[in-house]
Write a protein that holds these residues in place. Structure first.
Motif, short mmCIF file in Angstrom:
data_model
loop_
_atom_site.label_atom_id
_atom_site.label_comp_id
_atom_site.label_asym_id
_atom_site.label_seq_id
_atom_site.Cartn_x
_atom_site.Cartn_y
_atom_site.Cartn_z
N LEU A 23 42.98 26.35 69.48
CA LEU A 23 44.02 27.39 69.49
C LEU A 23 45.37 26.74 69.73
CD1 LEU A 23 42.79 30.57 71.42
CD2 LEU A 23 43.28 30.32 68.99
N SER A 25 49.63 27.12 70.44
CA SER A 25 50.57 28.00 71.12
C SER A 25 52.01 27.69 70.73
CB SER A 25 50.44 27.84 72.65
OG SER A 25 49.16 28.20 73.09
N LYS A 340 49.27 40.62 66.90
CA LYS A 340 49.32 39.40 67.71
C LYS A 340 48.10 38.52 67.44
CE LYS A 340 52.22 41.03 71.54
NZ LYS A 340 53.29 40.05 71.24
N GLN A 344 48.29 34.62 66.08
CA GLN A 344 47.70 33.46 66.76
C GLN A 344 46.75 32.71 65.84
OE1 GLN A 344 45.46 34.26 70.39
NE2 GLN A 344 46.33 32.41 71.30
N SER A 348 47.46 28.89 64.20
CA SER A 348 46.46 27.88 64.53
C SER A 348 45.78 27.28 63.30
CB SER A 348 45.38 28.48 65.44
OG SER A 348 45.93 28.93 66.66
#
Length: 483
Positions: A23, A25, A340, A344, A348
């Motif tokens: 993941l 950020s 959201k 994400q 990623s």
């Protein structure tokens, strides 16, 4: 498969990435702006900054800079002779065009009226947009140079994302360097969903993602789909341009559970609109994920400039909305408005986002100003749609958007018409293969808020000398992009 089931798929894909420590950020770097209000987090709701930006209630002299251009005489001479150019002729006054033409062309320029750009609201020359860029550049230069996941993401980028999410009525937004990279990132991420859920093996047929694509979708969508196919986790079905009966038949016969429909909202070459209401109905029937590329509709369509989905009151039916800041916003960059969870996942797995340097801070600042100006100066949308109606009244040609595709047939006819317009003082390029198939060459005329009725009268008078309005076919439905 119900649309809500897509949320479960995304959650499962995110969980798999988290278990693999993959993941990614976004961690914004804060850039202060001195004594002026600095871009801060979304919680401030942008109110102080919005009120500080200057807007106007009608055309100003600077708006004409977006439609009045000059080209060097040497460029003009090469153009009308269809001489190939690598762009160096604009500053090569000492080079011969033919038989010493450089002597007469040195430092001479021709003024042209631009009818071929995508600056629909003429915001590229807006002083508020320019001031936002220059202020940010003076304070921060180009900003941190790196990909968004490393050091290129700042509070300026976050502010722009939240503003675009509000515009599109979506939970969040992801900025991309270009609209092309935004489409690529979405398509490749869709392909990744099937691979992630297959847990280390090649997905079975019923585990793959079925992508249904309009035949005339933009090249960036097509290239993204090709990459998704190569991953072995997606299968593609191309439906006839805007043909909902064909799409419904393909959806009904498809046994794969995870389905996606992707389409341009306003098609860049033909100027027609996707049948959004019919797509919304099919979405409810088949439960597919609806992805639209609203590059040419954003800021142009809808009461608030929210785009084609807002125009047809079906924003809630669009799951992912891709857009650009290089057209009606008059700036540069692309974006993906979505939930959201999807953001994400895309940040990623979307390689064109991950491995690209982030948008420079001055561009992000300018784009944010452009979004606010586009919202507030509603007269610009009224002006461009008035020009659309004016073009129809002057020519009798049915047009549905500021993109007017005038099919002339052969490449020779298209070039001759373009050259005639060039000599008459109009910048209108001939669109020919490989952009369009043979014998469907066209003149692509685009209108903007800075064009006047008098501009259109002059243009249509020149057009009438090189094309027959009565025989003109504005839209073509016999093109099919090859996947």
């Amino acid at each position: 498969m119900e649309v809500s089931s897509w949320d479960h798929c995304v959650e499962a894909a995110l969980a798999k990435l988290e278990s693999m420590k993959l993941l990614r950020s976004l961690r914004p770097i804060h850039l202060p702006s001195g004594e002026e209000q600095a871009p801060n987090a979304i919680e401030q709701k942008n109110v102080p900054i919005l009120d500080a930006l200057e807007v106007f209630d009608g055309l100003r002299p600077w708006d004409r800079a977006s439609v009045e251009v000059e080209i060097a005489e040497s460029t003009f001479q090469r153009w009308v002779r269809d001489v190939p150019s690598s762009g160096d002729d604009a500053d090569s006054g000492n080079q011969e065009v033919d038989n010493g033409a450089a002597a007469c062309s040195h430092k001479k320029f021709r003024k042209l009226l631009l009818f071929s750009g995508n600056d629909y609201l003429s915001l590229s020359s807006h002083p508020t947009v320019s001031k936002a860029a220059s202020k940010a550049a003076l304070a921060h230069g180009m900003g941190p140079r790196g990909s968004a996941l490393i050091c290129g993401y700042t509070n300026y980028h976050r502010l722009l994302e939240s503003c675009l999410a509000d515009l599109k009525h979506k939970e969040d937004c992801l900025l991309c360097p270009t609209g092309f990279s935004a489409n690529m990132a979405v398509m490749t991420t869709l392909g990744n969903v099937g691979s992630l859920l297959a847990t280390g093996r090649k997905p079975l047929k019923n585990e793959r993602i079925a992508i249904f694509s309009d035949a005339l979708n933009h090249a960036s969508i097509i290239d993204g789909i090709r990459l998704a196919e190569r991953q072995g986790s997606a299968e593609v079905f191309v439906y006839t341009h805007c043909d909902m009966s064909h799409l419904n038949a393909l959806l009904s016969s498809c046994t794969m559970k995870k389905k996606v429909v992707v389409t341009d909202s306003l098609f860049s070459m033909d100027g027609d609109l996707a049948p959004m209401c019919e797509l919304a109905k099919l979405r409810k029937k088949h439960g597919f994920l609806l992805v639209i590329d609203d590059a040419h509709g954003t800021f142009v369509c809808g009461k608030n400039g929210g785009g084609v989905a807002e125009e047809f009151n079906c924003e809630v039916d669009v799951d992912i909305c891709i857009g650009t800041l290089s057209k009606a916003a008059g700036c540069h960059g692309g974006f993906i408005a979505c939930s959201k969870r999807w953001k994400q996942l895309i940040q990623s797995r979307g390689r064109s986002f991950i491995f690209s340097t982030s948008t420079p801070v001055p561009i992000a600042a300018a784009a944010h100003a452009a979004v606010i100006v586009a919202k507030k100066e509603t007269w610009r949308r009224r002006a461009i749609w008035n020009r659309v109606r004016d073009f129809h009244a002057l020519t009798g040609i049915p047009v549905t958007s500021p993109i007017i595709s005038l099919l002339v047939g052969s490449e020779e006819k298209a070039l001759q018409a373009s050259w005639y317009l060039l000599k008459s003082g109009f910048h209108v390029t001939a669109i020919r293969p490989p952009t369009v198939p043979p014998n469907s060459c066209r003149l692509r005329v685009t209108l903007s808020a800075a064009h006047t009725l008098n501009d259109l009268k002059k243009l249509t008078a020149a057009l009438s000398e090189c094309v027959n309005f009565q025989d003109m076919r504005v839209h073509s439905t016999n093109r099919c992009a090859r996947l």
